[in-house]
Write a protein that holds these residues in place. Structure first.
Motif, PDB file in Angstrom:
ATOM      1  N   ILE A  51      34.127  42.017  36.882  1.00 54.99           N
ATOM      2  CA  ILE A  51      34.095  43.760  36.787  1.00 54.99           C
ATOM      3  C   ILE A  51      32.650  43.458  36.011  1.00 54.99           C
ATOM      4  O   ILE A  51      31.693  43.012  36.532  1.00 54.99           O
ATOM      5  N   SER A  52      32.111  45.054  36.795  1.00 61.01           N
ATOM      6  CA  SER A  52      30.708  45.325  36.675  1.00 61.01           C
ATOM      7  C   SER A  52      29.602  45.359  35.160  1.00 61.01           C
ATOM      8  O   SER A  52      30.556  45.581  34.366  1.00 61.01           O
ATOM      9  N   ARG A  53      28.933  45.476  35.225  1.00 58.22           N
ATOM     10  CA  ARG A  53      27.868  45.658  34.500  1.00 58.22           C
ATOM     11  C   ARG A  53      28.343  46.708  33.169  1.00 58.22           C
ATOM     12  O   ARG A  53      28.129  46.736  31.773  1.00 58.22           O
ATOM     13  N   ASN A  54      28.809  47.750  33.839  1.00 58.96           N
ATOM     14  CA  ASN A  54      28.597  49.281  33.105  1.00 58.96           C
ATOM     15  C   ASN A  54      30.577  49.190  32.695  1.00 58.96           C
ATOM     16  O   ASN A  54      31.545  49.715  32.092  1.00 58.96           O
ATOM     17  N   GLY A  55      31.165  48.133  33.467  1.00 62.55           N
ATOM     18  CA  GLY A  55      32.811  47.892  33.133  1.00 62.55           C
ATOM     19  C   GLY A  55      33.908  49.037  33.913  1.00 62.55           C
ATOM     20  O   GLY A  55      34.961  48.905  33.649  1.00 62.55           O
ATOM     21  N   PHE A  56      33.139  49.689  34.477  1.00 64.76           N
ATOM     22  CA  PHE A  56      33.944  51.180  35.545  1.00 64.76           C
ATOM     23  C   PHE A  56      34.370  49.917  37.500  1.00 64.76           C
ATOM     24  O   PHE A  56      34.205  51.273  37.257  1.00 64.76           O
ATOM     25  N   SER A  57      33.616  49.284  37.016  1.00 70.33           N
ATOM     26  CA  SER A  57      33.980  48.605  38.910  1.00 70.33           C
ATOM     27  C   SER A  57      35.366  47.675  38.472  1.00 70.33           C
ATOM     28  O   SER A  57      33.600  46.731  38.012  1.00 70.33           O
ATOM     29  N   VAL A  58      35.852  47.224  38.402  1.00 69.50           N
ATOM     30  CA  VAL A  58      36.944  45.839  38.623  1.00 69.50           C
ATOM     31  C   VAL A  58      37.868  45.699  39.920  1.00 69.50           C
ATOM     32  O   VAL A  58      38.000  46.363  40.893  1.00 69.50           O
TER      33      VAL A  58
END
Length: 130
Positions: A51-58
């Motif tokens: 998961i990305s830092r901002n939670g939007f990319s998995v």
């Protein structure tokens, strides 16, 4: 330095759900992309989710698509792994890991390679019985 502590593991039956948590120390949690890995007995550790830092990319491993999801709460320095429709073959020690993604953008999801990660938790056991 980041310390990671997983929790939430246990013994469940096939078809059940379980949620793992990974709590991180430090004030720079949002700078890290996070990953979940697992290691079954006698097998190499494998990537599960990133998961990305901002939670939007998995990023998902094929084996868990449609069953597992990941989320994070940067205010709580915690990343979660929601596991649904568990199978016997999901039995493993589950690890969370952090990779410094400061220079890689907020959408850089946790990569699938172990060597990309800087910090690891101690792991939590998940056992799924039939």
């Amino acid at each position: 330095q980041v310390q990671l502590v997983e929790s939430g593991g246990g013994m469940v039956q096939a078809g059940d759900s379980l949620r793992l948590s990974c709590a991180a120390s430090g004030r720079t949690f949002s700078s890290y992309a996070m990953g979940w890995f697992r290691q079954a007995p006698g097998k190499a550790r494998e990537f599960v989710l990133g998961i990305s830092r901002n939670g939007f990319s998995v990023r998902y491993a094929d084996s868990v698509k449609g069953r597992f999801t990941v989320s994070r709460d940067n205010a709580k320095n915690t990343v979660y792994l929601q596991m649904n429709s568990l199978k016997v073959e999901d039995t493993a020690v589950y690890y969370c890991a952090a990779t410094d993604a400061t220079t890689k953008g907020t959408y850089y999801s946790g990569p699938p390679l172990e060597t990309e990660y800087d910090y690891w938790g101690q792991g939590t056991q998940v056992t799924v019985s039939s």
